[in-house]
Design a protein around this motif. Sequence first.
Motif, PDB file in Angstrom:
ATOM      1  N   VAL A  20     -28.776  10.487  31.799  1.00  0.00           N
ATOM      2  CA  VAL A  20     -28.187  11.774  32.187  1.00  0.00           C
ATOM      3  C   VAL A  20     -29.295  12.812  32.350  1.00  0.00           C
ATOM      4  O   VAL A  20     -29.299  13.597  33.311  1.00  0.00           O
ATOM      5  CB  VAL A  20     -27.148  12.239  31.154  1.00  0.00           C
ATOM      6  CG1 VAL A  20     -26.549  13.584  31.552  1.00  0.00           C
ATOM      7  CG2 VAL A  20     -26.043  11.190  30.991  1.00  0.00           C
TER       8      VAL A  20
ATOM      9  N   THR B  23     -21.793  16.716  34.769  1.00  0.00           N
ATOM     10  CA  THR B  23     -20.436  16.412  34.309  1.00  0.00           C
ATOM     11  C   THR B  23     -19.380  17.242  35.018  1.00  0.00           C
ATOM     12  O   THR B  23     -18.272  16.767  35.272  1.00  0.00           O
ATOM     13  CB  THR B  23     -20.316  16.620  32.786  1.00  0.00           C
ATOM     14  OG1 THR B  23     -20.661  17.968  32.455  1.00  0.00           O
ATOM     15  CG2 THR B  23     -21.259  15.667  32.048  1.00  0.00           C
TER      16      THR B  23
ATOM     17  N   LEU C 159     -16.109  15.102  34.425  1.00  0.00           N
ATOM     18  CA  LEU C 159     -16.190  14.361  33.161  1.00  0.00           C
ATOM     19  C   LEU C 159     -15.892  15.306  32.000  1.00  0.00           C
ATOM     20  O   LEU C 159     -16.756  16.061  31.557  1.00  0.00           O
ATOM     21  CB  LEU C 159     -17.577  13.733  32.995  1.00  0.00           C
ATOM     22  CG  LEU C 159     -18.084  12.896  34.179  1.00  0.00           C
ATOM     23  CD1 LEU C 159     -19.424  12.258  33.831  1.00  0.00           C
ATOM     24  CD2 LEU C 159     -17.066  11.840  34.578  1.00  0.00           C
TER      25      LEU C 159
ATOM     26  N   CYS D 160     -17.726  14.027  28.226  1.00  0.00           N
ATOM     27  CA  CYS D 160     -19.161  13.767  28.069  1.00  0.00           C
ATOM     28  C   CYS D 160     -19.826  15.107  27.790  1.00  0.00           C
ATOM     29  O   CYS D 160     -19.974  15.937  28.692  1.00  0.00           O
ATOM     30  CB  CYS D 160     -19.726  13.122  29.332  1.00  0.00           C
ATOM     31  SG  CYS D 160     -21.470  12.660  29.213  1.00  0.00           S
ATOM     32  N   ASP D 161     -20.228  15.322  26.535  1.00  0.00           N
ATOM     33  CA  ASP D 161     -20.676  16.660  26.140  1.00  0.00           C
ATOM     34  C   ASP D 161     -21.491  16.564  24.854  1.00  0.00           C
ATOM     35  O   ASP D 161     -21.583  15.500  24.227  1.00  0.00           O
ATOM     36  CB  ASP D 161     -19.460  17.560  25.932  1.00  0.00           C
ATOM     37  CG  ASP D 161     -19.781  19.045  26.100  1.00  0.00           C
ATOM     38  OD1 ASP D 161     -20.977  19.411  26.086  1.00  0.00           O
ATOM     39  OD2 ASP D 161     -18.839  19.842  26.225  1.00  0.00           O
TER      40      ASP D 161
ATOM     41  N   SER E 125     -19.641  10.538  24.558  1.00  0.00           N
ATOM     42  CA  SER E 125     -18.854  10.273  25.763  1.00  0.00           C
ATOM     43  C   SER E 125     -17.837   9.179  25.507  1.00  0.00           C
ATOM     44  O   SER E 125     -17.983   8.362  24.587  1.00  0.00           O
ATOM     45  CB  SER E 125     -19.777   9.849  26.914  1.00  0.00           C
ATOM     46  OG  SER E 125     -19.056   9.576  28.098  1.00  0.00           O
TER      47      SER E 125
ATOM     48  N   ASP F  69     -15.826   8.047  31.099  1.00  0.00           N
ATOM     49  CA  ASP F  69     -16.718   9.053  31.664  1.00  0.00           C
ATOM     50  C   ASP F  69     -18.095   8.472  31.953  1.00  0.00           C
ATOM     51  O   ASP F  69     -18.721   8.797  32.969  1.00  0.00           O
ATOM     52  CB  ASP F  69     -16.845  10.240  30.710  1.00  0.00           C
ATOM     53  CG  ASP F  69     -15.758  11.286  30.929  1.00  0.00           C
ATOM     54  OD1 ASP F  69     -14.807  11.003  31.692  1.00  0.00           O
ATOM     55  OD2 ASP F  69     -15.850  12.374  30.330  1.00  0.00           O
ATOM     56  N   TYR F  70     -18.598   7.620  31.069  1.00  0.00           N
ATOM     57  CA  TYR F  70     -19.936   7.084  31.296  1.00  0.00           C
ATOM     58  C   TYR F  70     -19.956   6.147  32.505  1.00  0.00           C
ATOM     59  O   TYR F  70     -20.932   6.121  33.258  1.00  0.00           O
ATOM     60  CB  TYR F  70     -20.465   6.375  30.055  1.00  0.00           C
ATOM     61  CG  TYR F  70     -21.979   6.288  30.067  1.00  0.00           C
ATOM     62  CD1 TYR F  70     -22.744   7.404  29.747  1.00  0.00           C
ATOM     63  CD2 TYR F  70     -22.633   5.123  30.439  1.00  0.00           C
ATOM     64  CE1 TYR F  70     -24.130   7.359  29.785  1.00  0.00           C
ATOM     65  CE2 TYR F  70     -24.023   5.074  30.487  1.00  0.00           C
ATOM     66  CZ  TYR F  70     -24.766   6.191  30.162  1.00  0.00           C
ATOM     67  OH  TYR F  70     -26.144   6.154  30.231  1.00  0.00           O
TER      68      TYR F  70
ATOM     69  N   PHE G  29     -20.273   8.293  35.447  1.00  0.00           N
ATOM     70  CA  PHE G  29     -21.653   8.772  35.571  1.00  0.00           C
ATOM     71  C   PHE G  29     -22.544   7.710  36.206  1.00  0.00           C
ATOM     72  O   PHE G  29     -23.385   8.008  37.063  1.00  0.00           O
ATOM     73  CB  PHE G  29     -22.208   9.171  34.204  1.00  0.00           C
ATOM     74  CG  PHE G  29     -23.707   9.277  34.201  1.00  0.00           C
ATOM     75  CD1 PHE G  29     -24.322  10.372  34.780  1.00  0.00           C
ATOM     76  CD2 PHE G  29     -24.493   8.265  33.662  1.00  0.00           C
ATOM     77  CE1 PHE G  29     -25.713  10.457  34.817  1.00  0.00           C
ATOM     78  CE2 PHE G  29     -25.876   8.339  33.696  1.00  0.00           C
ATOM     79  CZ  PHE G  29     -26.488   9.449  34.278  1.00  0.00           C
TER      80      PHE G  29
END
Length: 364
Positions: A63, A204, A209, A212-213, A257, A261-262, A265
């Motif tokens: 990321v 994101t 997303l 994812c944070d 995450s 979401d991953y 990504f």
Amino acid sequence: MERFASVTGELDTLVDSGRLTGYVCGIRENGRSRIAAGGTRSRGGPALDEDAVFPLSSTTKPVGGVLALRLVELGILALDDPVAILLPELSAPRVLTRPDGPIDRTVPAGRQITLRHLLTMTAGVGWAGAGSPLTDAMSERQVAPGPYAPPMEPDEYLRLLGGLPLVDQPGRGWHYHTSSDVLGVLLARATGATVSGLVAEHVTGPLGLADCDFTADPDRIPTCYGLGPDGGLRSLDIRSMFAHPPRFESLACGLASTVADYLAFLDILVDGGIVLGPEYVEEMTTDHLTPRQRAGAEGFIGPGCGYGMQVEIRPDGVVGWAGGLGTIGYVDRRTGRCAAVFTTQAFDVPGTADALDSVWALLR
């Protein structure tokens, strides 16, 4: 899909045998994801849900690579500009005369550190080997590589790190992890924004997303286990780490995450999608290591593999990375198939490596 069912069956066998507490795995292709969960949220607890949130640890690094290259694409940074313009703490680094030598035996750095060096882990900062004086000094200052973000403000982190010598000349060797934390400080100073704000704005947010944070609902985080001193499982205090915004928003290991979401990504690493131009994806997913650097990366990357910009490059066109707290995510750039396996136990627990290795069968 028969392959997916076979892999989840093998993961369930690891759970049934007591070698794996819980997992969520998934595949994504042509914009569609398939996800399954097995095991429990904790030992003897309720079943693990597919929408559980996991600490990514080092699976955060890709990321950071995407974010940095997006800022290059926007003209905010350039790959070969010295980082000392924004990071004066690294403007006049000293370098150990040998990686395992005393930290007071140094020579001047022969060149400046650049963004390219940070992205490829060749900046001269990072893992210096177990028991080396530099590793011990980094540990004493709480700036050593590890699965958790540094427990301090970014400026303090750079001050402490900049007071130590480099393990190698910039551009010469490959040394893991620390470059990614320096990268986060650089990006924040270059933009005047927070790292979390940059991730939301450029990665994101555009991808939608929501999970994812750098923070997460503690109730959605399963118990994560490491290996205790007696050889048994010990629970790790992960939930509290994500309950509030961290002091240091780490691009080395700081995100949490869901698998869903991953996987979304990972799509970026095929052609960039709406986030990154394809030429920058090519730059990120090209092997940049020299033979000497590749030798230094042994044990971190697989046999015959290389390293691009925050991702491993495998000979078959598969790129991605794994995290020490039991997560892995890779994508086959030829087919566009993405796969991720997130577990509830760290790499040092027997059974975790077997679970993470199932990602290769998901990509076939």
